[in-house]
Motif scaffolding. Structure first.
Motif, mmCIF file in Angstrom:
data_model
loop_
_atom_site.group_PDB
_atom_site.id
_atom_site.type_symbol
_atom_site.label_atom_id
_atom_site.label_comp_id
_atom_site.label_asym_id
_atom_site.label_seq_id
_atom_site.Cartn_x
_atom_site.Cartn_y
_atom_site.Cartn_z
ATOM 1 N N GLY A 102 0.781 -1.234 0.000
ATOM 2 C CA GLY A 102 0.000 0.000 0.000
ATOM 3 C C GLY A 102 0.808 1.277 0.000
ATOM 4 O O GLY A 102 0.299 2.331 0.399
ATOM 5 N N ASN A 103 2.043 1.215 -0.485
ATOM 6 C CA ASN A 103 2.847 2.440 -0.581
ATOM 7 C C ASN A 103 2.543 3.101 -1.930
ATOM 8 O O ASN A 103 3.370 3.117 -2.845
ATOM 9 C CB ASN A 103 4.332 2.114 -0.456
ATOM 10 C CG ASN A 103 5.190 3.372 -0.347
ATOM 11 O OD1 ASN A 103 4.685 4.497 -0.463
ATOM 12 N ND2 ASN A 103 6.483 3.195 -0.134
ATOM 13 N N PHE A 104 1.351 3.662 -2.031
ATOM 14 C CA PHE A 104 0.914 4.228 -3.308
ATOM 15 C C PHE A 104 1.625 5.532 -3.676
ATOM 16 O O PHE A 104 1.788 5.809 -4.868
ATOM 17 C CB PHE A 104 -0.606 4.394 -3.313
ATOM 18 C CG PHE A 104 -1.317 3.073 -3.196
ATOM 19 C CD1 PHE A 104 -1.174 2.103 -4.177
ATOM 20 C CD2 PHE A 104 -2.091 2.778 -2.087
ATOM 21 C CE1 PHE A 104 -1.801 0.870 -4.063
ATOM 22 C CE2 PHE A 104 -2.725 1.554 -1.964
ATOM 23 C CZ PHE A 104 -2.578 0.593 -2.955
ATOM 24 N N LEU A 122 -4.592 6.987 -8.045
ATOM 25 C CA LEU A 122 -3.932 6.455 -6.854
ATOM 26 C C LEU A 122 -3.393 7.550 -5.942
ATOM 27 O O LEU A 122 -3.092 7.291 -4.773
ATOM 28 C CB LEU A 122 -2.773 5.533 -7.264
ATOM 29 C CG LEU A 122 -3.150 4.188 -7.886
ATOM 30 C CD1 LEU A 122 -1.906 3.484 -8.398
ATOM 31 C CD2 LEU A 122 -3.878 3.313 -6.878
ATOM 32 N N SER A 123 -3.247 8.760 -6.467
ATOM 33 C CA SER A 123 -2.757 9.858 -5.628
ATOM 34 C C SER A 123 -3.879 10.503 -4.818
ATOM 35 O O SER A 123 -3.618 11.352 -3.965
ATOM 36 C CB SER A 123 -2.071 10.920 -6.490
ATOM 37 O OG SER A 123 -2.992 11.509 -7.396
ATOM 38 N N ASP A 124 -5.108 10.088 -5.065
ATOM 39 C CA ASP A 124 -6.251 10.599 -4.303
ATOM 40 C C ASP A 124 -6.262 9.930 -2.929
ATOM 41 O O ASP A 124 -6.415 8.702 -2.835
ATOM 42 C CB ASP A 124 -7.543 10.275 -5.059
ATOM 43 C CG ASP A 124 -8.787 10.810 -4.355
ATOM 44 O OD1 ASP A 124 -8.665 11.307 -3.210
ATOM 45 O OD2 ASP A 124 -9.880 10.723 -4.943
ATOM 46 N N PRO A 125 -6.086 10.690 -1.846
ATOM 47 C CA PRO A 125 -6.015 10.066 -0.512
ATOM 48 C C PRO A 125 -7.304 9.374 -0.098
ATOM 49 O O PRO A 125 -7.300 8.541 0.809
ATOM 50 C CB PRO A 125 -5.702 11.247 0.416
ATOM 51 C CG PRO A 125 -6.139 12.466 -0.334
ATOM 52 C CD PRO A 125 -5.939 12.155 -1.788
ATOM 53 N N VAL A 126 -8.395 9.694 -0.765
ATOM 54 C CA VAL A 126 -9.673 9.045 -0.441
ATOM 55 C C VAL A 126 -9.707 7.618 -0.979
ATOM 56 O O VAL A 126 -10.349 6.734 -0.412
ATOM 57 C CB VAL A 126 -10.853 9.869 -1.013
ATOM 58 C CG1 VAL A 126 -12.181 9.158 -0.758
ATOM 59 C CG2 VAL A 126 -10.868 11.258 -0.399
ATOM 60 N N PHE A 127 -8.980 7.383 -2.070
ATOM 61 C CA PHE A 127 -8.977 6.063 -2.713
ATOM 62 C C PHE A 127 -7.720 5.306 -2.300
ATOM 63 O O PHE A 127 -6.616 5.621 -2.732
ATOM 64 C CB PHE A 127 -9.021 6.219 -4.232
ATOM 65 C CG PHE A 127 -8.877 4.909 -4.972
ATOM 66 C CD1 PHE A 127 -9.778 3.875 -4.773
ATOM 67 C CD2 PHE A 127 -7.832 4.715 -5.867
ATOM 68 C CE1 PHE A 127 -9.644 2.664 -5.446
ATOM 69 C CE2 PHE A 127 -7.689 3.516 -6.550
ATOM 70 C CZ PHE A 127 -8.603 2.487 -6.339
ATOM 71 N N VAL A 128 -7.888 4.322 -1.441
ATOM 72 C CA VAL A 128 -6.764 3.493 -0.993
ATOM 73 C C VAL A 128 -7.152 2.034 -1.223
ATOM 74 O O VAL A 128 -7.866 1.432 -0.415
ATOM 75 C CB VAL A 128 -6.432 3.733 0.494
ATOM 76 C CG1 VAL A 128 -5.232 2.885 0.901
ATOM 77 C CG2 VAL A 128 -6.163 5.206 0.753
#
Length: 343
Positions: free
Chosen positions: A91-93, A155-161
């Motif tokens: 999960g290190n996006f 993937l850079s959207d903090p809401v989408f993990v």
């Protein structure tokens, strides 16, 4: 007294530096190393460790490795590659996004998929490998395959993990199936227990082996290799390895690669799995570690097999030299190669 310290002494002895080591003459040891030719030293290391080949891992989502994964230098003789996806599965996006940005690609799982296909074509890996994070879960019965929305989300959207399962289902498992690549999971790492130590700050955690069973059940066409980091998981791991045709257990990894743990674990595996596992896989970060790890591993294996053969012979069974050669070959790579080759 520690195994790493003993390993340094074993390595120096194998390299012919036992007098310098006995004299605690560190400057002399450093002078010897400084005078070594890299290619010649590599051959010496492989001869002393008695290795046929080495598999090195390369993570395209580590920005320092991305370019080399796509345009690797000519491989040294007897070196093979594995494609490492630790950053993605853990999960290190942000790291994954940096790597995609370097290649002018969108920050999506679909773009990551394209990048990985390019890396497979360039590296020709033997398998895909990833560290399963502590708390890793793969649930039976969740919707598969993932929706197109997941593949194209930013993937850079903090809401989408994305969860580990979503990354596996959307990206890693389709990649493995498309290219007929096994997935090797290193399970039970607890990251950054002491962040100040950086890479040395990781510790042993619990492996979620029930999830591995779900993975094998849900993906019968994918081959899985695995190892666990905690001694307490070794019995469950061996039992699980006996239940799935597409699962192969390898090595005593990292904090389990200590003689007392290796002896206990290998004996357990011999009793549960026979020869259907890989006894040793060194996972060395430092070149020279391969020398002592394989010297120590072979010494331990001799003791283990001598005890097992004595038990068999006590029943009246005769053990031939051919039997011993076959068994040692399977434990030291033959079973692994047979697993990779089977349909």
């Amino acid at each position: 007294m520690s195994e790493p310290c003993r390993g340094v002494l074993t390595t120096l002895q194998a390299l012919g530096l036992q007098k310098e080591a006995a004299a605690r003459d560190l400057p002399a040891i450093r002078r010897w190393y400084a005078g070594q030719d890299a290619e010649m030293f590599n051959e010496k290391m492989m001869r002393l460790a008695r290795l046929r080949y080495i598999i090195t891992s390369h993570d395209p989502f580590d920005a320092e490795q991305t370019a080399l994964c796509l345009e690797p230098p000519a491989s040294a003789p007897r070196y093979k590659s594995a494609l490492a996806l630790d950053e993605l599965l853990e999960g290190n996006f942000p790291a994954a996004c940096r790597a995609l940005e370097l290649r002018a690609k969108p920050k999506t799982l679909r773009a990551a998929q394209e990048l990985l296909c390019e890396c497979v074509a360039a590296l020709q890996p033997v398998f895909v490998t990833a560290a399963a994070p502590e708390g890793f879960a793969y649930c039976r019965g969740e919707a598969r395959p993932p929706s197109q929305d997941i593949l194209d989300k930013d993937l850079s959207d903090p809401v989408f993990v994305p969860s580990s399962q979503q990354v596996l289902d959307a990206l890693i498992l389709p990649l493995c199936q498309h290219f007929s690549l096994p997935l090797s999971l290193r399970m039970g790492t607890r990251r950054a227990v002491n962040p100040a130590l950086r890479l040395a700050g990781d510790a042993a955690g619990s492996a979620e082996l029930r999830s591995l069973g779900h993975l094998c059940e849900a993906n019968p066409k994918v081959k899985f290799l695995f190892t666990v980091l905690s001694r307490s998981d070794q019995h469950e791991a061996a039992v699980l390895a006996s239940k799935f045709r597409n699962l192969h257990l390898w090595g005593c990894w990292w904090y389990c690669n200590y003689p007392s743990v290796v002896a206990e674990t290998a004996s357990l595996r011999l009793e549960l799995l026979g020869l259907n596992f890989t006894y040793q896989a060194s996972s060395a970060r430092v070149h020279d570690q391969l020398i002592y790890k394989w010297i120590h591993a072979r010494s331990m294996l001799k003791k283990l097999l001598a005890a097992k053969y004595s038990e068999l012979m006590a029943t009246g069974w005769q053990v031939s030299r051919g039997d011993i050669r076959r068994d040692v070959y399977r434990l030291l790579g033959g079973a692994f190669e047979e697993f990779l080759a089977k349909p």
